[in-house]
Design an enzyme around this catalytic site. Sequence first.
Site, mmCIF file in Angstrom:
data_model
loop_
_atom_site.group_PDB
_atom_site.id
_atom_site.type_symbol
_atom_site.label_atom_id
_atom_site.label_comp_id
_atom_site.label_asym_id
_atom_site.label_seq_id
_atom_site.Cartn_x
_atom_site.Cartn_y
_atom_site.Cartn_z
ATOM 1 N N TYR A 115 33.047 -39.839 9.480
ATOM 2 C CA TYR A 115 33.437 -39.457 10.823
ATOM 3 C C TYR A 115 32.685 -40.155 11.226
ATOM 4 C CZ TYR A 115 29.819 -36.142 9.460
ATOM 5 O OH TYR A 115 28.881 -35.135 9.164
ATOM 6 N N LYS B 109 29.350 -41.809 5.725
ATOM 7 C CA LYS B 109 29.312 -40.392 6.910
ATOM 8 C C LYS B 109 31.139 -40.278 5.816
ATOM 9 C CE LYS B 109 28.253 -38.634 11.236
ATOM 10 N NZ LYS B 109 27.385 -37.607 10.799
ATOM 11 N N GLU C 233 17.285 -35.090 3.421
ATOM 12 C CA GLU C 233 16.844 -34.275 4.682
ATOM 13 C C GLU C 233 17.491 -33.327 5.055
ATOM 14 O OE1 GLU C 233 20.509 -37.481 5.159
ATOM 15 O OE2 GLU C 233 21.702 -37.103 4.228
ATOM 16 N N LEU D 222 21.642 -39.947 4.670
ATOM 17 C CA LEU D 222 22.512 -40.584 5.584
ATOM 18 C C LEU D 222 22.122 -41.795 6.635
ATOM 19 C CD1 LEU D 222 25.717 -41.002 6.974
ATOM 20 C CD2 LEU D 222 24.435 -39.541 8.892
HETATM 21 N N1 PDD Z 1 25.244 -35.293 11.646
HETATM 22 N N2 PDD Z 1 21.642 -36.820 8.149
HETATM 23 C C1 PDD Z 1 22.857 -36.334 7.802
HETATM 24 C C2 PDD Z 1 22.731 -35.779 6.190
HETATM 25 C C3 PDD Z 1 24.034 -36.073 8.813
HETATM 26 O O1 PDD Z 1 25.337 -35.550 8.960
HETATM 27 C C4 PDD Z 1 23.569 -36.713 10.382
HETATM 28 C C5 PDD Z 1 24.450 -36.545 10.939
HETATM 29 C C6 PDD Z 1 22.620 -37.100 10.421
HETATM 30 C C7 PDD Z 1 22.230 -37.417 11.342
HETATM 31 O O2 PDD Z 1 22.263 -38.519 12.325
HETATM 32 P P1 PDD Z 1 23.314 -39.226 13.654
HETATM 33 O O3 PDD Z 1 21.296 -39.009 13.718
HETATM 34 O O4 PDD Z 1 23.271 -40.374 13.379
HETATM 35 O O5 PDD Z 1 23.047 -38.047 14.280
HETATM 36 C C8 PDD Z 1 21.250 -37.357 8.969
HETATM 37 C C9 PDD Z 1 26.653 -35.022 12.220
HETATM 38 C C10 PDD Z 1 24.709 -34.414 13.909
HETATM 39 C C11 PDD Z 1 27.534 -33.919 11.880
HETATM 40 O O6 PDD Z 1 27.062 -33.809 10.787
HETATM 41 O O7 PDD Z 1 27.612 -33.169 12.916
#
Ligand code: PDD
Length: 286
Positions: free
Chosen positions: A33, A150, A182, A206
């Site tokens: 996703y 992801k 994270e 991620l």
């Molecule tokens: N989540 N680490 C994890 C485990 C994440 O699920 C996300 C993002 C990030 C940050 O990635 P980005 O800057 O590309 O959004 C880091 C999204 C926002 C979610 O699951 O809703």
Amino acid sequence: MTRTVYVNGEYVPETEAKVSVFDRGFLFADGVYEVTSVLDGKLVDFDGHAKRLERSLNELEMKAPATRDELLEIHRQLVEKNGIVEGLIYLQITRGAPGDRDFAYPAADVPSTLVLFTQNKPGLADNPTAKTGIKVISVPDVRWGRRDIKTVQLLYPSMGKMMAKAAGCDDAWMVEDGKVTEGTSNNAYIVKGGKIITRELSNDILHGITRAAVLKLAREAQMEVEERSFTIEEAQSADEAFFTSASAFVMPVVEIDGVAVGSGTPGPIAARLREIYLDESRKVAI
Ligand code: PDD
């Protein structure tokens, strides 16, 4: 208001959208996703998300059901049809519905499932929480070893969020081998002596699209950046802590496991990065 969502080539009211009970996303969490934010009715860093999506699909040998340009058009159509000015677009691709449950991947001719929907979030950029900061707890990171992909395997992050809520906090920072990996859905940072410290990229975290943009902007603004892991103790004694994600942008963290970080209020570097990031994102959104 009933949303218009996108399912496998069609724009339909959310109440009429259907995915098979045999869909591998549902049965095996066999899906990937992306979450892209919308500011001023435009997509923030669409190309970053499209590239990471392509990488996730390749790593899992999953077919891309649409090209980058087709995905862009679907995102834009959904923004328009749902009148989104500030909010999020969720996109999910699964390995499709082969018509039965089988651990082995289905035949190559089974089409992937493609679903997108919008989340209307007026005030996303002006989120008052950015002024107060959030509290986190630490939890062991027991996720699988390919967190760089992801995938929709989000049960443990969801449990982490609930553990945080039960402790009267907002989120959990996950810890493996004594070091922070994270947040449940975001990348974690600390600031010490003016230096921004965040874990280096690997399969353990991620590769955040917001992380990449924020670090680039920080370096351009002559801020010092160090990509290395850190412990909870180091974070508790840091001057500032914050996290980044597409849904929260740059968000200050003011307490970790009950210990105030710095003055216990959002720090100047996190506030500055949030401002620079939002300004720049609005300029380059498409
Ligand atoms: N989540 N680490 C994890 C485990 C994440 O699920 C996300 C993002 C990030 C940050 O990635 P980005 O800057 O590309 O959004 C880091 C999204 C926002 C979610 O699951 O809703």
